[in-house]
Design a protein around this motif. Sequence first.
Motif, PDB file in Angstrom:
ATOM      1  N   ASP A  61       0.827  -1.209   0.000  1.00  0.00           N
ATOM      2  CA  ASP A  61       0.000   0.000   0.000  1.00  0.00           C
ATOM      3  C   ASP A  61       0.861   1.258   0.000  1.00  0.00           C
ATOM      4  O   ASP A  61       0.567   2.238  -0.703  1.00  0.00           O
ATOM      5  CB  ASP A  61      -0.925   0.007   1.225  1.00  0.00           C
ATOM      6  CG  ASP A  61      -1.942  -1.117   1.197  1.00  0.00           C
ATOM      7  OD1 ASP A  61      -2.137  -1.737   0.123  1.00  0.00           O
ATOM      8  OD2 ASP A  61      -2.529  -1.405   2.256  1.00  0.00           O
ATOM      9  N   ARG A  64       2.348   1.684  -3.451  1.00  0.00           N
ATOM     10  CA  ARG A  64       1.302   2.199  -4.349  1.00  0.00           C
ATOM     11  C   ARG A  64       1.177   3.710  -4.214  1.00  0.00           C
ATOM     12  O   ARG A  64       1.154   4.432  -5.225  1.00  0.00           O
ATOM     13  CB  ARG A  64      -0.036   1.534  -4.009  1.00  0.00           C
ATOM     14  CG  ARG A  64      -1.249   2.103  -4.736  1.00  0.00           C
ATOM     15  CD  ARG A  64      -2.518   1.792  -3.952  1.00  0.00           C
ATOM     16  NE  ARG A  64      -2.481   2.366  -2.611  1.00  0.00           N
ATOM     17  CZ  ARG A  64      -3.230   1.930  -1.593  1.00  0.00           C
ATOM     18  NH1 ARG A  64      -4.057   0.908  -1.742  1.00  0.00           N
ATOM     19  NH2 ARG A  64      -3.143   2.533  -0.410  1.00  0.00           N
ATOM     20  N   ASP A  65       1.113   4.202  -2.994  1.00  0.00           N
ATOM     21  CA  ASP A  65       0.953   5.635  -2.767  1.00  0.00           C
ATOM     22  C   ASP A  65       2.159   6.414  -3.283  1.00  0.00           C
ATOM     23  O   ASP A  65       2.006   7.505  -3.863  1.00  0.00           O
ATOM     24  CB  ASP A  65       0.734   5.909  -1.282  1.00  0.00           C
ATOM     25  CG  ASP A  65      -0.579   5.326  -0.761  1.00  0.00           C
ATOM     26  OD1 ASP A  65      -1.444   4.988  -1.586  1.00  0.00           O
ATOM     27  OD2 ASP A  65      -0.704   5.195   0.471  1.00  0.00           O
ATOM     28  N   ARG A 119      -3.150   5.370 -13.561  1.00  0.00           N
ATOM     29  CA  ARG A 119      -3.161   5.269 -12.100  1.00  0.00           C
ATOM     30  C   ARG A 119      -3.595   3.878 -11.650  1.00  0.00           C
ATOM     31  O   ARG A 119      -3.097   3.353 -10.646  1.00  0.00           O
ATOM     32  CB  ARG A 119      -4.076   6.342 -11.498  1.00  0.00           C
ATOM     33  CG  ARG A 119      -3.564   7.765 -11.673  1.00  0.00           C
ATOM     34  CD  ARG A 119      -4.409   8.759 -10.885  1.00  0.00           C
ATOM     35  NE  ARG A 119      -3.989  10.124 -11.111  1.00  0.00           N
ATOM     36  CZ  ARG A 119      -4.579  10.961 -11.955  1.00  0.00           C
ATOM     37  NH1 ARG A 119      -5.648  10.564 -12.659  1.00  0.00           N
ATOM     38  NH2 ARG A 119      -4.124  12.194 -12.109  1.00  0.00           N
ATOM     39  N   GLU A 120      -4.539   3.282 -12.388  1.00  0.00           N
ATOM     40  CA  GLU A 120      -4.949   1.914 -12.046  1.00  0.00           C
ATOM     41  C   GLU A 120      -3.777   0.954 -12.185  1.00  0.00           C
ATOM     42  O   GLU A 120      -3.640   0.012 -11.401  1.00  0.00           O
ATOM     43  CB  GLU A 120      -6.112   1.475 -12.938  1.00  0.00           C
ATOM     44  CG  GLU A 120      -7.461   2.000 -12.498  1.00  0.00           C
ATOM     45  CD  GLU A 120      -7.787   1.551 -11.071  1.00  0.00           C
ATOM     46  OE1 GLU A 120      -7.841   0.333 -10.822  1.00  0.00           O
ATOM     47  OE2 GLU A 120      -7.954   2.424 -10.202  1.00  0.00           O
ATOM     48  N   ARG A 123      -1.800   1.318  -9.143  1.00  0.00           N
ATOM     49  CA  ARG A 123      -2.487   0.721  -7.992  1.00  0.00           C
ATOM     50  C   ARG A 123      -2.444  -0.801  -8.076  1.00  0.00           C
ATOM     51  O   ARG A 123      -3.115  -1.489  -7.315  1.00  0.00           O
ATOM     52  CB  ARG A 123      -3.945   1.189  -7.942  1.00  0.00           C
ATOM     53  CG  ARG A 123      -4.130   2.698  -7.703  1.00  0.00           C
ATOM     54  CD  ARG A 123      -5.610   3.053  -7.592  1.00  0.00           C
ATOM     55  NE  ARG A 123      -5.818   4.478  -7.511  1.00  0.00           N
ATOM     56  CZ  ARG A 123      -6.373   5.234  -8.482  1.00  0.00           C
ATOM     57  NH1 ARG A 123      -6.798   4.654  -9.604  1.00  0.00           N
ATOM     58  NH2 ARG A 123      -6.516   6.529  -8.321  1.00  0.00           N
TER      59      ARG A 123
END
Length: 226
Positions: A61, A64-65, A119-120, A123
């Motif tokens: 996570d 990802r950020d 962006r997906e 992510r």
Amino acid sequence: MTDSLAPFVDVVRSRRSARRFLPDPMSSQEIWSVLEDAQTAPSNSNTQPWAVHVVSGELRDALRDELLRAYDDGRESPDFTADYGNGVHLQRSRDHGAALYQSWGVARSDVEGRREVVRENLRFYGAPHVAFLFMPALGDGVRTAGDIGMYAQTFLLSLTARGFHGIPQTVLGMYADTVRNTLGISDDLKLLFGISFGHADPSAPVNDLRMHRLPLGDSVVVHGCS
């Protein structure tokens, strides 16, 4: 996960890149089994040059950020170029992009919609796990990259055989410094690409996308065989 592994031909021909995953994580044993399969991949002179970092949970996570911030700030840091030339390979790439954006319901003129598709990617398409494939700088890198390609295909086929899905993502390699800094990896290792993986979401329309494959005659010449 299936109780028995599927026949090889079924695995090869059913493998596909998923672009929407369920959040359910794979077990440590399931991931380890895939890694053990991938470790059997061939390599030049048995050099086994791959350096693989599998990221899950809170670190996934956080990464990802960081990737999303790097994208929004325009901080690309690729270790390798992505040049398709000006001929048929560029056209195939454009056809791929058109099919992909259509599957997401994004028009060519929708600039922000296209950015959201990127962006997906960053992510990890919601996948709970991602494997980053690094390589040492050996010679011109071509043979090493080829070895890692064979590792990656074995990894992907193992996922398929075990009832999971993955997707190789070149875009993750466009932010090599971000990945290295977040994971504490030396600059001596160069990031080729990443593979997001887990359980594909069976209800996601984008996972119904099937990319075109060339007829064999367009890429294969057989010599001395009747």
